[in-house]
Design an enzyme around this catalytic site. Structure first.
Site, mmCIF file in Angstrom:
data_model
loop_
_atom_site.group_PDB
_atom_site.id
_atom_site.type_symbol
_atom_site.label_atom_id
_atom_site.label_comp_id
_atom_site.label_asym_id
_atom_site.label_seq_id
_atom_site.Cartn_x
_atom_site.Cartn_y
_atom_site.Cartn_z
ATOM 1 N N ASP A 139 0.785 -1.103 -0.145
ATOM 2 C CA ASP A 139 0.133 -0.095 0.045
ATOM 3 C C ASP A 139 0.788 1.293 0.065
ATOM 4 O O ASP A 139 0.610 2.301 -0.667
ATOM 5 C CB ASP A 139 -0.926 0.014 1.167
ATOM 6 C CG ASP A 139 -1.914 -1.176 1.288
ATOM 7 O OD1 ASP A 139 -2.296 -1.585 0.201
ATOM 8 O OD2 ASP A 139 -1.875 -1.883 2.366
ATOM 9 N N HIS A 193 -5.624 -3.460 5.702
ATOM 10 C CA HIS A 193 -5.104 -3.871 4.173
ATOM 11 C C HIS A 193 -6.292 -4.494 3.278
ATOM 12 O O HIS A 193 -6.334 -5.430 2.969
ATOM 13 C CB HIS A 193 -4.000 -4.826 4.163
ATOM 14 C CG HIS A 193 -3.510 -5.122 2.673
ATOM 15 N ND1 HIS A 193 -2.880 -4.359 1.680
ATOM 16 C CD2 HIS A 193 -3.696 -6.407 2.014
ATOM 17 C CE1 HIS A 193 -2.720 -5.051 0.529
ATOM 18 N NE2 HIS A 193 -3.197 -6.164 0.588
#
Ligand code: NAD
Ligand code: LMR
Length: 338
Positions: free
Chosen positions: A175, A202
């Site tokens: 990310d 996530h």
């Protein structure tokens, strides 16, 4: 067990002697799921890492080929491939760091949570073995849904009486990698200089990039920041759709996984000020697991850093992500205790 040692040229012997002389400690890294889409390039990248002295490649299939291939690379680590349950103990014994990309990936139309039914069981079994054979190792969890697989691992470790919250990490580095790449493109700054913390979890809206803290600073409009946030949250889906049924991110994930593993090894080796974002046990919000900047040290997590100042948009995003993250955590805890 399959052992592949590279031939010992004079130069390599010298290299090995200098590594064993104490300047760089011996470190065993085990990859569980090493023959998969992430596992193979991750094995390659860890073979290239001079902090690794022993690389243990475990999967339920195909590790002989991967280990033979990677083992021919003339870098420091000795590579051993292990295949099947009977060899899991040997794969794990003595490991300082275990990286887990074992499990099924998404297909278009699926959420990460749709992987829970298969991957939760895989993670549970692998974590039971970690508890038994390398209870002091750091664990880097890649298998999805990370928001639930990390709490599952914690519960399994608690049951085994060896849980150390400092040693369990959900890998959210991809990310951060995505947020940096997308931000650099819009801000027109060199990507190598960019830093962007990404917090939360996530999956979808639980991924919250903090572009207000991005460096170098750029004067981006609210609309651009909203679009950058959305693209970061949907980065995994973008890859899943582009791969059209052939899996999810593997190469960028291997890169991200290798970056995070390297940071963990540096921390273990006493390198100061190693800070990365990771999904860990946390008290900085009311949620028991949360991704934020973490300082890594000789025992794993040395400090969970607080979030710093958030923009109003990010404050809203933080409140919006909590219900989903909470329910994913609870789902993992419940599964592990069934
Ligand atoms: P893949 O199917 O290509 O590889 C998975 C590997 O796991 C296979 O080689 C398989 O044999 C192995 N495996 C299955 N059960 C196992 C077990 N019990 N023990 C050991 N190995 C086992 O999948 P992939 O693309 O490598 O993705 C793996 C996982 O990583 C998925 O769950 C995916 O969603 C996740 N992922 C996470 C991130 C992240 O940012 N955290 C990014 C990308 C993918
Ligand atoms: C990713 O972010 O790429 C991974 O979590 C894989 C996925 O399913 O999106």
């Amino acid at each position: 067990m399959f052992r592949f040692r590279s031939s010992a040229s004079a130069k390599q012997s010298l290299l090995r002697r200098s590594f064993s002389s104490g300047s760089v400690p011996e470190r065993k890294v085990a990859i569980l799921g090493a023959a998969g889409g992430i596992g193979q390039p991750l094995a390659l990248l860890m073979k290239l890492n001079p902090l690794v002295s022993s690389l243990s490649l475990y999967d339920i299939a195909n590790t002989p080929g991967v280990a033979a291939d990677v083992g021919h690379i003339n870098t420091r680590s000795q590579v051993v491939g292990y295949m099947g349950d009977d060899n899991l103990a040997k794969a794990l014994e003595g490991a300082d760091l275990v990286i887990i990309p074992a499990g099924v990936p998404r297909k278009p139309g699926m959420t990460r949570d749709d992987l829970f039914n298969i991957n939760a069981g895989i993670v549970k079994n692998l974590c039971s073995a970690i508890a038994k054979y390398c209870p002091h190792a750091l664990v880097n969890m890649i298998s999805n849904p990370v928001n639930s697989t990390v709490p599952i691992a914690a519960e399994i470790f608690k049951k085994a009486g060896m849980y150390d919250e400092k040693k369990l990490f959900g890998v959210t580095t991809l990310d951060v990698v995505r947020a940096k790449t997308f931000y650099a493109g819009k801000a027109n700054v060199p990507v190598a200089e960019v830093n962007v913390p990404v917090i939360g979890g996530h999956a979808g809206v639980t991924i919250l990039p903090l572009f207000s803290q991005a460096t170098p600073q750029a004067n981006l409009s609210g609309d651009v920041l909203t679009a950058l946030t959305k693209r970061t949250q949907d980065g995994g889906t973008e890859v899943v759709e582009a791969k059209a049924g052939k899996g999810s991110a593997t190469l960028s994930m291997a890169y991200a996984g290798a970056l995070f593993a390297d940071a963990c090894l540096k921390g273990l080796n006493g390198v100061p000020d190693v800070v990365e974002c990771s999904y860990v046990q946390s008290t900085i919000t009311e949620l028991p697991f949360f991704a934020s900047k973490v300082r890594l040290g000789k025992n794993g997590v040395e400090e969970v850093l607080d979030l710093g100042p958030l923009s109003d948009f990010e404050k809203e995003g933080l409140e919006a992500l909590k219900p989903e993250l909470k329910s994913s955590i609870e789902k993992g805890v419940k599964f592990a205790n069934q």
